[in-house]
Design an enzyme around this catalytic site. Sequence first.
Site, PDB file in Angstrom:
ATOM      1  N   HIS A 136       0.827  -1.212   0.000  1.00  0.00           N
ATOM      2  CA  HIS A 136       0.000   0.000   0.000  1.00  0.00           C
ATOM      3  C   HIS A 136       0.862   1.262   0.000  1.00  0.00           C
ATOM      4  O   HIS A 136       0.616   2.184  -0.785  1.00  0.00           O
ATOM      5  CB  HIS A 136      -0.910  -0.010   1.222  1.00  0.00           C
ATOM      6  CG  HIS A 136      -1.848   1.152   1.295  1.00  0.00           C
ATOM      7  ND1 HIS A 136      -3.008   1.210   0.561  1.00  0.00           N
ATOM      8  CD2 HIS A 136      -1.787   2.303   2.007  1.00  0.00           C
ATOM      9  CE1 HIS A 136      -3.629   2.357   0.816  1.00  0.00           C
ATOM     10  NE2 HIS A 136      -2.908   3.036   1.700  1.00  0.00           N
ATOM     11  N   LYS A 190      -4.496  10.115  -8.425  1.00  0.00           N
ATOM     12  CA  LYS A 190      -4.165  10.268  -7.006  1.00  0.00           C
ATOM     13  C   LYS A 190      -4.249  11.748  -6.665  1.00  0.00           C
ATOM     14  O   LYS A 190      -3.515  12.570  -7.213  1.00  0.00           O
ATOM     15  CB  LYS A 190      -2.758   9.749  -6.713  1.00  0.00           C
ATOM     16  CG  LYS A 190      -2.339   9.872  -5.241  1.00  0.00           C
ATOM     17  CD  LYS A 190      -3.151   8.948  -4.336  1.00  0.00           C
ATOM     18  CE  LYS A 190      -2.628   8.978  -2.889  1.00  0.00           C
ATOM     19  NZ  LYS A 190      -3.365   8.091  -1.994  1.00  0.00           N
ATOM     20  N   HIS A 222       3.249   6.108  -1.550  1.00  0.00           N
ATOM     21  CA  HIS A 222       3.951   7.196  -0.862  1.00  0.00           C
ATOM     22  C   HIS A 222       5.469   7.021  -0.900  1.00  0.00           C
ATOM     23  O   HIS A 222       6.162   7.380   0.049  1.00  0.00           O
ATOM     24  CB  HIS A 222       3.461   7.291   0.585  1.00  0.00           C
ATOM     25  CG  HIS A 222       1.996   7.555   0.700  1.00  0.00           C
ATOM     26  ND1 HIS A 222       1.425   8.772   0.390  1.00  0.00           N
ATOM     27  CD2 HIS A 222       0.962   6.740   1.058  1.00  0.00           C
ATOM     28  CE1 HIS A 222       0.121   8.707   0.567  1.00  0.00           C
ATOM     29  NE2 HIS A 222      -0.189   7.491   0.971  1.00  0.00           N
TER      30      HIS A 222
END
Length: 387
Positions: free
Chosen positions: A262, A320, A277
């Site tokens: 993730h 995003k 990230h």
Amino acid sequence: MKVIALLALCATLFCQGYSNSLDSCRGRCGYGTDSNFYCQCNPSCERYGDCCSDYVEICKDGAMSCKGRCGEKYNSQNKCHCNSKCTQHYNCCSDYTDLCNSGGGGGGSVITDAEIKAVSETLYALDSNRASASELIIDPQALVPDSQTSSQTDLSSRPLFRYLDEDALFSRPTYAALLAVLDNYQRMTGQAEDFSPQQLAEQENFVKETMSNTELGRELFAFLYTKGVYASEEAFVQDLKMMWFGLYSRNNNKMDSSGFEHIFAGEIKGGKVSGFHNWIQFYLLEKRGKLNYYSHSFNGPWTTYPDVLGMQFKWDGYFKQVGSAVIGCSPEFDFAIYSLCYITRPGKQCRLSLGGKELIIQTYTWDKSFYGDGKKFIGSAFPATPN
């Protein structure tokens, strides 16, 4: 008969001093039926009509709080916990540190914000594998306000990454270990991950290279060891492997996700980019023409790497809105600060200090499945947008 006897006893002056404990749920939420009490404090009491008068206030409204619950025994029915083990298992209520004056997994001492800031400064200073200004050049281009991050408008004609010295950086063991793991995932949630023995070995190698084979990783372990969170380096490494790489289901009851996938690799869920990230994954996908950088909505105050950006982009057509990442840091630094924040401030904002400037990391726990003795996997972690 026992309840009748208690009622008769409490009709006398002798028992008046016990009445508050006998008809209150304070410290009893989630416990099984106990005939020593007039009223009950578990979910069954709603069905049987014998809940205590403060059941809703304390056990339902307060189910996610430690108010009146500090030091209680572990009970699997509780949504979060307030005893000395909860920090070790990453399942404390969000106000545990504030209300219970106890922290540090395994019965260790309190880990204060000041200590977290101090150790993060140490980790920052030890990040010898970070990119230098000659090894990495970025081109942030368009800066947009928060109100425009959802517009899906490409305001930057050039790639974010102008130059990266791959020969210098990617040959280093921790970068090579990260690259080996990043390509092991199916990005669509709802599709089960199925790792080969080689891929499982790559996961182990990543943790070993970043945490055991760097001074930065050893410093993080030393800090957590002195605070009583881990009894040995072996326990530390094993917990990181489960916390980060243990699989759970985000969609369709498939074992399709992990904290590492993730946060570092990124996923697609509900037609949108979820997580994502990590700056190296961003660079790799942009270089391959798979990712289109649109703009950024915040830029950290740092003038050298690592820096922080909140980016808007499309990954193979999936958008995003704010993909924040620490830019230019080493893989071990990224892994260490997210681990530090998740272990010490699970599900909360975590305040770090890098070069004298504050960085807030937001962490989230995964509450739908567990590993070990009730421990929670990482749900997410990322640099929070400045207020």
